[in-house]
Design a protein around this motif. Structure first.
Motif, PDB file in Angstrom:
ATOM      1  N   THR A   1       0.809  -1.227   0.000  1.00 48.26           N
ATOM      2  CA  THR A   1       0.000   0.000   0.000  1.00 48.26           C
ATOM      3  C   THR A   1       0.839   1.274   0.000  1.00 48.26           C
ATOM      4  O   THR A   1       0.488   2.257  -0.657  1.00 48.26           O
ATOM      5  CB  THR A   1      -0.953   0.018   1.206  1.00 48.26           C
ATOM      6  N   PHE A   2       1.963   1.271   0.705  1.00 47.06           N
ATOM      7  CA  PHE A   2       2.774   2.479   0.759  1.00 47.06           C
ATOM      8  C   PHE A   2       3.465   2.774  -0.570  1.00 47.06           C
ATOM      9  O   PHE A   2       3.867   3.921  -0.828  1.00 47.06           O
ATOM     10  CB  PHE A   2       3.814   2.387   1.878  1.00 47.06           C
ATOM     11  N   ALA A   3       3.622   1.758  -1.418  1.00 43.95           N
ATOM     12  CA  ALA A   3       4.210   1.993  -2.737  1.00 43.95           C
ATOM     13  C   ALA A   3       3.308   2.880  -3.586  1.00 43.95           C
ATOM     14  O   ALA A   3       3.778   3.555  -4.502  1.00 43.95           O
ATOM     15  CB  ALA A   3       4.476   0.665  -3.443  1.00 43.95           C
ATOM     16  N   ARG A   4       2.017   2.905  -3.279  1.00 40.99           N
ATOM     17  CA  ARG A   4       1.086   3.777  -4.003  1.00 40.99           C
ATOM     18  C   ARG A   4       1.355   5.237  -3.647  1.00 40.99           C
ATOM     19  O   ARG A   4       1.306   6.116  -4.512  1.00 40.99           O
ATOM     20  CB  ARG A   4      -0.351   3.399  -3.669  1.00 40.99           C
ATOM     21  N   ASP A   5       1.641   5.498  -2.356  1.00 43.73           N
ATOM     22  CA  ASP A   5       1.992   6.861  -1.940  1.00 43.73           C
ATOM     23  C   ASP A   5       3.269   7.327  -2.636  1.00 43.73           C
ATOM     24  O   ASP A   5       3.395   8.495  -3.016  1.00 43.73           O
ATOM     25  CB  ASP A   5       2.211   6.918  -0.427  1.00 43.73           C
ATOM     26  N   HIS A   6       4.227   6.419  -2.767  1.00 44.38           N
ATOM     27  CA  HIS A   6       5.483   6.783  -3.412  1.00 44.38           C
ATOM     28  C   HIS A   6       5.250   7.133  -4.890  1.00 44.38           C
ATOM     29  O   HIS A   6       5.844   8.087  -5.406  1.00 44.38           O
ATOM     30  CB  HIS A   6       6.492   5.642  -3.295  1.00 44.38           C
ATOM     31  N   TYR A   7       4.394   6.362  -5.550  1.00 42.29           N
ATOM     32  CA  TYR A   7       4.081   6.673  -6.948  1.00 42.29           C
ATOM     33  C   TYR A   7       3.429   8.051  -7.049  1.00 42.29           C
ATOM     34  O   TYR A   7       3.799   8.863  -7.911  1.00 42.29           O
ATOM     35  CB  TYR A   7       3.140   5.613  -7.529  1.00 42.29           C
ATOM     36  N   ALA A   8       2.480   8.307  -6.155  1.00 41.79           N
ATOM     37  CA  ALA A   8       1.799   9.603  -6.183  1.00 41.79           C
ATOM     38  C   ALA A   8       2.783  10.743  -5.916  1.00 41.79           C
ATOM     39  O   ALA A   8       2.680  11.822  -6.514  1.00 41.79           O
ATOM     40  CB  ALA A   8       0.675   9.618  -5.149  1.00 41.79           C
ATOM     41  N   THR A   9       3.762  10.507  -5.050  1.00 43.24           N
ATOM     42  CA  THR A   9       4.773  11.529  -4.778  1.00 43.24           C
ATOM     43  C   THR A   9       5.631  11.773  -6.013  1.00 43.24           C
ATOM     44  O   THR A   9       5.964  12.924  -6.336  1.00 43.24           O
ATOM     45  CB  THR A   9       5.654  11.112  -3.595  1.00 43.24           C
ATOM     46  N   GLU A  10       5.993  10.707  -6.707  1.00 46.11           N
ATOM     47  CA  GLU A  10       6.755  10.869  -7.949  1.00 46.11           C
ATOM     48  C   GLU A  10       5.978  11.699  -8.961  1.00 46.11           C
ATOM     49  O   GLU A  10       6.559  12.519  -9.694  1.00 46.11           O
ATOM     50  CB  GLU A  10       7.094   9.507  -8.542  1.00 46.11           C
ATOM     51  N   GLN A  11       4.670  11.517  -8.995  1.00 43.26           N
ATOM     52  CA  GLN A  11       3.849  12.317  -9.902  1.00 43.26           C
ATOM     53  C   GLN A  11       3.850  13.793  -9.500  1.00 43.26           C
ATOM     54  O   GLN A  11       3.876  14.686 -10.357  1.00 43.26           O
ATOM     55  CB  GLN A  11       2.410  11.777  -9.918  1.00 43.26           C
ATOM     56  N   LEU A  12       3.843  14.058  -8.192  1.00 43.75           N
ATOM     57  CA  LEU A  12       3.931  15.441  -7.720  1.00 43.75           C
ATOM     58  C   LEU A  12       5.272  16.057  -8.097  1.00 43.75           C
ATOM     59  O   LEU A  12       5.339  17.232  -8.492  1.00 43.75           O
ATOM     60  CB  LEU A  12       3.743  15.480  -6.200  1.00 43.75           C
ATOM     61  N   LEU A  13       6.328  15.288  -7.978  1.00 38.95           N
ATOM     62  CA  LEU A  13       7.657  15.770  -8.353  1.00 38.95           C
ATOM     63  C   LEU A  13       7.728  16.092  -9.847  1.00 38.95           C
ATOM     64  O   LEU A  13       8.279  17.119 -10.247  1.00 38.95           O
ATOM     65  CB  LEU A  13       8.716  14.725  -7.995  1.00 38.95           C
ATOM     66  N   ALA A  14       7.150  15.217 -10.658  1.00 36.05           N
ATOM     67  CA  ALA A  14       7.154  15.439 -12.107  1.00 36.05           C
ATOM     68  C   ALA A  14       6.345  16.687 -12.470  1.00 36.05           C
ATOM     69  O   ALA A  14       6.746  17.479 -13.336  1.00 36.05           O
ATOM     70  CB  ALA A  14       6.604  14.213 -12.822  1.00 36.05           C
ATOM     71  N   ALA A  15       5.213  16.854 -11.798  1.00 36.16           N
ATOM     72  CA  ALA A  15       4.376  18.025 -12.073  1.00 36.16           C
ATOM     73  C   ALA A  15       5.097  19.312 -11.680  1.00 36.16           C
ATOM     74  O   ALA A  15       5.036  20.324 -12.393  1.00 36.16           O
ATOM     75  CB  ALA A  15       3.055  17.905 -11.318  1.00 36.16           C
ATOM     76  N   ALA A  16       5.792  19.280 -10.535  1.00 38.04           N
ATOM     77  CA  ALA A  16       6.537  20.460 -10.092  1.00 38.04           C
ATOM     78  C   ALA A  16       7.657  20.780 -11.069  1.00 38.04           C
ATOM     79  O   ALA A  16       7.887  21.951 -11.409  1.00 38.04           O
ATOM     80  CB  ALA A  16       7.097  20.227  -8.691  1.00 38.04           C
ATOM     81  N   ARG A  17       8.351  19.761 -11.538  1.00 39.76           N
ATOM     82  CA  ARG A  17       9.412  19.979 -12.531  1.00 39.76           C
ATOM     83  C   ARG A  17       8.859  20.575 -13.812  1.00 39.76           C
ATOM     84  O   ARG A  17       9.410  21.529 -14.361  1.00 39.76           O
ATOM     85  CB  ARG A  17      10.094  18.655 -12.838  1.00 39.76           C
ATOM     86  N   ASP A  18       7.745  20.023 -14.286  1.00 44.64           N
ATOM     87  CA  ASP A  18       7.151  20.502 -15.530  1.00 44.64           C
ATOM     88  C   ASP A  18       6.640  21.931 -15.413  1.00 44.64           C
ATOM     89  O   ASP A  18       6.490  22.629 -16.423  1.00 44.64           O
ATOM     90  CB  ASP A  18       6.018  19.568 -15.956  1.00 44.64           C
ATOM     91  N   ALA A  19       6.382  22.359 -14.178  1.00 48.55           N
ATOM     92  CA  ALA A  19       5.909  23.723 -13.947  1.00 48.55           C
ATOM     93  C   ALA A  19       7.067  24.688 -13.697  1.00 48.55           C
ATOM     94  O   ALA A  19       6.847  25.840 -13.314  1.00 48.55           O
ATOM     95  CB  ALA A  19       4.952  23.744 -12.758  1.00 48.55           C
ATOM     96  N   GLY A  20       8.303  24.208 -13.910  1.00 43.42           N
ATOM     97  CA  GLY A  20       9.465  25.063 -13.739  1.00 43.42           C
ATOM     98  C   GLY A  20      10.157  24.921 -12.398  1.00 43.42           C
ATOM     99  O   GLY A  20      11.067  25.691 -12.081  1.00 43.42           O
ATOM    100  N   GLY A  21       9.729  23.920 -11.609  1.00 44.28           N
ATOM    101  CA  GLY A  21      10.332  23.703 -10.300  1.00 44.28           C
ATOM    102  C   GLY A  21      11.539  22.794 -10.368  1.00 44.28           C
ATOM    103  O   GLY A  21      12.166  22.646 -11.428  1.00 44.28           O
ATOM    104  N   PRO A  22      11.902  22.167  -9.255  1.00 50.05           N
ATOM    105  CA  PRO A  22      13.113  21.352  -9.202  1.00 50.05           C
ATOM    106  C   PRO A  22      13.053  20.151 -10.129  1.00 50.05           C
ATOM    107  O   PRO A  22      11.989  19.555 -10.346  1.00 50.05           O
ATOM    108  CB  PRO A  22      13.163  20.876  -7.740  1.00 50.05           C
TER     109      PRO A  22
END
Length: 299
Positions: free
Chosen positions: A130-151
């Motif tokens: 179950t916690f691997a789902r949280d990690h996937y969702a976090t990776e998606q947040l990281l990708a979205a932040a990068r695509d928006a000009g973030g880290p």
């Protein structure tokens, strides 16, 4: 650090970065701090209680700043001036994803250039663990932040920690769970820390990468029990449970439902074959072979 931990040598020809470590008082973060120190790499530490004796201050520690995943404004202030950030995943809880989002947003607002995130192997929206789902969702947040000009970011998808397998053994010498004959390619914390230290020193070489970090063997829990028995002299056996039996045998802890589900899914993910992948990431990145369970027990 154990005596068998090895240095993470500085990466030649790279531009100096201001490195910051979240989770510096934990098992992984403290190992990374010591490895950076051994290579003479300056780094900044973050902790909820900067004066805590658990903070791994070393000769290479430039500063210790207060930071708390639950304090977005404080995080943004703390992360100002950081180029490359180790983001150790938050303590397991129903609010974990929200805490990760707060860190990512704060890092973006503070101008952090690169986040190295400790994810989990097989991270996916439908992962059995179950916690691997949280990690996937976090990776998606990281990708979205990068695509928006973030880290930019690197996801270190670690397998289960080899170090905790002996801790799964009960006082009666039984390693219980519904894992069947599935295999787990668990990896030592020392090896994950060595990979993280190298990535932090040369983040550009790992930008946008998902690095799956495993041990060099995939064992059944029956084999795990046999190795522990041989190395410790303590008789340990694997007791296979049904899912229903697994829930029942853990009920006495009085843990919340989400936590018990996570505990049980540790084993069902192994049974499903989702934790058996073996990669060469540790050797490719650090130059040394990852530890086996037998190596760990002998160290």
């Amino acid at each position: 650090m154990t005596s068998s931990s090895q240095d993470a040598p500085a990466v030649p020809g790279t531009t100096p970065q201001t490195i910051g470590l979240l989770g510096s008082t934990g098992h992984l973060g403290s190992r990374v701090a010591h490895l950076l120190d051994r290579s003479g790499t300056p780094h900044m530490l973050f902790a909820r209680q900067p004066d805590s004796p658990k903070v791994p201050r070393t000769a290479s520690t430039t500063q210790v700043r207060p930071a708390d995943y639950t304090d977005p404004d404080g995080l943004r202030s703390a992360l100002t001036g950081i180029d490359t950030l180790l983001m150790v995943s938050a303590t397991e809880s129903p609010e974990r994803l929200q805490l990760h989002a707060a860190v990512i947003n704060a890092a973006a607002a503070a101008g952090v250039g690169h986040i190295v995130y400790t994810s989990f192997i097989g991270a996916a929206p439908d992962a059995t663990f179950t916690f691997a789902r949280d990690h996937y969702a976090t990776e998606q947040l990281l990708a979205a932040a990068r695509d928006a000009g973030g880290p930019d970011f690197t996801a270190l998808r670690n397998s289960f920690y080899l170090d905790v397998l002996p801790e799964f053994v009960g006082p009666d010498g039984a390693l219980r769970g519904p894992a069947g004959q599935g295999r787990v390619s668990a990896v030592a914390r020392d090896d994950v820390a060595a990979v993280a230290a190298r990535v932090l020193q040369d983040p550009g070489a790992f930008a946008g990468r998902i690095v799956e970090i495993t041990g060099r063997e995939a064992l059944t829990l029956e084999e795990v029990a046999a190795v522990i028995t041989e190395e410790s002299g303590r008789p340990v056996r694997y007791v296979e449970e049904t899912v229903q039996e697994a829930y029942a045998s853990r009920a006495h802890y009085g843990a919340p439902d989400w936590q018990v589900e996570a505990w049980v899914s540790t084993y069902t993910a192994i049974a499903a074959g989702e934790e058996s992948t073996i990669t060469n990431a540790v050797k490719e990145i650090t130059g040394r072979e990852p530890k086996t369970l037998r190596d760990l027990l002998r160290s």
